[in-house]
Design a protein around this motif. Sequence first.
Motif, PDB file in Angstrom:
ATOM      1  N   UNK A  85      15.749  31.187  57.976  1.00 41.23           N
ATOM      2  CA  UNK A  85      15.979  31.262  59.422  1.00 41.23           C
ATOM      3  C   UNK A  85      16.132  29.879  60.045  1.00 41.23           C
ATOM      4  N   UNK A  86      16.683  28.959  59.286  1.00 38.22           N
ATOM      5  CA  UNK A  86      16.828  27.574  59.744  1.00 38.22           C
ATOM      6  C   UNK A  86      17.511  27.519  61.110  1.00 38.22           C
ATOM      7  N   UNK A  87      16.890  26.799  62.025  1.00 37.71           N
ATOM      8  CA  UNK A  87      17.450  26.640  63.362  1.00 37.71           C
ATOM      9  C   UNK A  87      16.833  27.562  64.402  1.00 37.71           C
ATOM     10  N   UNK A  89      13.989  28.838  66.568  1.00 38.99           N
ATOM     11  CA  UNK A  89      12.701  28.280  66.983  1.00 38.99           C
ATOM     12  C   UNK A  89      11.530  29.117  66.460  1.00 38.99           C
ATOM     13  N   UNK A  90      10.560  28.460  65.848  1.00 41.54           N
ATOM     14  CA  UNK A  90       9.430  29.182  65.263  1.00 41.54           C
ATOM     15  C   UNK A  90       8.621  29.947  66.301  1.00 41.54           C
ATOM     16  N   UNK A  91       8.638  29.490  67.539  1.00 35.73           N
ATOM     17  CA  UNK A  91       7.904  30.188  68.598  1.00 35.73           C
ATOM     18  C   UNK A  91       8.479  31.580  68.860  1.00 35.73           C
ATOM     19  N   UNK A  92       9.698  31.845  68.394  1.00 38.65           N
ATOM     20  CA  UNK A  92      10.348  33.136  68.624  1.00 38.65           C
ATOM     21  C   UNK A  92      10.193  34.096  67.441  1.00 38.65           C
ATOM     22  N   UNK A  93       9.468  33.654  66.407  1.00 37.59           N
ATOM     23  CA  UNK A  93       9.283  34.462  65.194  1.00 37.59           C
ATOM     24  C   UNK A  93       7.829  34.905  65.114  1.00 37.59           C
ATOM     25  N   UNK A  94       7.632  36.215  65.012  1.00 35.40           N
ATOM     26  CA  UNK A  94       6.290  36.774  64.915  1.00 35.40           C
ATOM     27  C   UNK A  94       5.970  37.035  63.458  1.00 35.40           C
ATOM     28  N   UNK A 114      21.255  30.264  67.405  1.00 35.49           N
ATOM     29  CA  UNK A 114      20.211  29.381  66.892  1.00 35.49           C
ATOM     30  C   UNK A 114      20.291  29.161  65.389  1.00 35.49           C
ATOM     31  N   UNK A 115      20.728  30.186  64.653  1.00 34.12           N
ATOM     32  CA  UNK A 115      20.732  30.111  63.193  1.00 34.12           C
ATOM     33  C   UNK A 115      21.704  29.041  62.715  1.00 34.12           C
ATOM     34  N   UNK A 116      21.208  28.147  61.882  1.00 31.04           N
ATOM     35  CA  UNK A 116      22.041  27.094  61.289  1.00 31.04           C
ATOM     36  C   UNK A 116      22.465  27.548  59.897  1.00 31.04           C
ATOM     37  N   UNK A 117      23.771  27.702  59.726  1.00 31.00           N
ATOM     38  CA  UNK A 117      24.288  28.137  58.411  1.00 31.00           C
ATOM     39  C   UNK A 117      24.994  26.958  57.764  1.00 31.00           C
TER      40      UNK A 117
END
Length: 117
Positions: A85-87, A89-94, A114-117
Amino acid sequence: MRRILEFVNENRTIKLPPFDRTLSRPSDQFALVSVGLEENEFSGSLGEFRYQFEGEEDLLHLIVTHKGGLRLTPETGQVVASFVLKGVPTALIWLKPGQYSQHFYLGHDDLIGNLAI
């Protein structure tokens, strides 16, 4: 990840693969340790870990397990999730931690842009 973005952009459901009883499973005790052993377009691996995506409506679920069915810590699961899930924000992942599988949830909208591919 491009395929997942395609499904999210098209508002299509990302389903778990059909269960295949002929495959060797590392665990008969915990179902979600065996999910994603069947090769499919929404799974992958990173070193000794497997990951599987599934999602409905507006929520995306990422399952991380050890290929050998061994225990894994939430921190190890987070390393895999951070790579996949690179890119985002970790604050948005539960995180819903477990002993043999780690589960991450995020909104579809958080992936787009947000996702960096």
